[in-house]
Design an enzyme around this catalytic site. Structure first.
Site, PDB file in Angstrom:
ATOM      1  N   THR A  40       0.911  -1.172   0.010  1.00 35.55           N
ATOM      2  CA  THR A  40       0.051  -0.114   0.107  1.00 35.55           C
ATOM      3  C   THR A  40       1.017   1.248  -0.064  1.00 35.55           C
ATOM      4  OG1 THR A  40      -1.929  -1.144   1.209  1.00 35.55           O
ATOM      5  CG2 THR A  40      -1.744   1.321   1.277  1.00 35.55           C
ATOM      6  N   HIS A  43       2.334   1.877  -3.368  1.00 37.06           N
ATOM      7  CA  HIS A  43       1.149   2.339  -4.372  1.00 37.06           C
ATOM      8  C   HIS A  43       1.068   3.989  -4.148  1.00 37.06           C
ATOM      9  CE1 HIS A  43      -0.171  -1.186  -6.132  1.00 37.06           C
ATOM     10  NE2 HIS A  43      -0.630  -1.763  -5.078  1.00 37.06           N
TER      11      HIS A  43
END
Length: 342
Positions: A40, A43
């Protein structure tokens, strides 16, 4: 305090001075010791399409951490200064049907630490006391820092009984590797893991899987034969989010096989629904951790001798975050740790 911040709506991260978080009556202030870098976070750093939709800048990143409690709100009674803690990164509403039934991992209004609110890539982080996990027995700091993804692995791997079963894991990233370690520890007969990275497959071999298979040059069916399986795998753990991995898994399950799917696909994709129906295959989606049954299971597994040391392959001081993120994004190793005490 120093913090890693997504300051602008563009690729990159910034190490900045930001105010220390304030706490309310039911909150806990934690001095961060170490953090883990998650997909995450990658990203958000790269500012891909998902991040642009999910994140509002400026934001302090990070949700995998271990730290020491330095202050508690006036209503907090079971946590004290000096406690060594990690944190559940999903903050729930406490009011919906699932929350009130004790199924907090199914809350429809979940807010993610380091995604929907400032996170743990900082010298201090504040959390509601209900999200704080106190380590009652000694845990290695690096391992304690990755309790969040370890919980994903445990939730996935223990979704179905494993004793004596033949298990297929697609995706040898850090969570897939931890799931493989859990499956072996929990009594699976065979654990086969697949990937296209030889470096990660070598980590899987160190963990002790039955077979680490490079699907770039060998099929899962060939792996079945190498293990002496005649009817396919009993349990599948899909950790990659790759359409071809899910399709191959379905094709190699025994009748009545059960699949737990943690890997998050980037888009819709077709599967052989006729095979799923006629083979009576069960598919269960997994997201996050059961609060706090999964956390209890993690502690018990570690007390019982589960070794996650091979999964942690990179350690950096927080000021070397660029190198740490490059390491984590390379796809060649396991978990990468940032030390906030250096």
């Amino acid at each position: 305090m120093k913090a890693l911040v997504k300051e602008k709506a563009e690729p990159g991260l910034w190490l900045m001075d930001v105010p220390e978080p304030e706490i309310g009556p039911g909150d806990v202030l934690i001095k961060v010791l170490r953090t883990g870098i998650c997909g995450t976070d990658l990203h958000i750093r790269s500012w891909d399409g998902w991040a642009q939709q999910a994140v509002r800048t400026p934001l302090v990143l990070g949700h995998e951490f271990v730290g020491e409690v330095v202050e508690t709100g006036r209503d907090v009674v079971d946590i004290k200064a000096g406690d060594r803690v990690s944190g559940e990164g999903h903050l729930v509403c406490g009011k919906c049907r699932n929350c009130q039934a004790g199924r907090r991992h199914l809350c429809r209004a979940t807010v993610g630490l380091g995604v929907g609110r400032d996170g743990a890539f900082a010298e201090y982080v504040a959390l509601p006391a209900a999200n704080v996990w106190v380590h009652r027995v000694p845990v290695d700091l690096d391992v304690a820092a990755i309790f969040d993804p370890f919980g994903n692995a445990v939730h996935t791997a223990l979704s179905f009984p494993l004793v004596g079963e033949d298990v297929l894991i697609t995706g040898a990233g850090p969570i897939g590797l931890m799931a493989a370690a859990v499956a072996r520890h929990a009594g699976a007969r065979n654990v086969m893991i697949t990937d296209v990275s030889e470096e990660r497959l070598e980590l899987a071999r160190k963990i002790g899987v039955s077979l680490a298979l490079n699907v770039a040059d060998t099929t899962i069916a060939d792996g079945q034969r190498a293990l002496g399986l005649r009817e396919g795998f009993d349990i599948g753990l899909e950790m990659s989010g790759r359409p071809e991995a899910m399709r191959d898994m379905i094709a190699n399950m025994t009748h009545g096989g059960r699949i737990a799917m943690l890997g998050l696909p980037s888009q819709e994709f077709p599967v052989d629904w006729a095979r799923i129906v006629t083979s009576m295959i069960t598919i269960k989606g997994i997201y996050g951790r059961e609060m706090f049954e999964t956390w209890y299971a993690m502690s018990v597994l570690l007390e019982g001798g589960l070794d996650l040391a091979p999964v942690i392959t990179g350690r950096y001081g927080y000021r070397d975050y660029e190198a740490a993120f490059a390491d984590a994004a390379s796809g060649r190793g396991g978990k990468v740790i940032l030390d906030w005490t250096l």
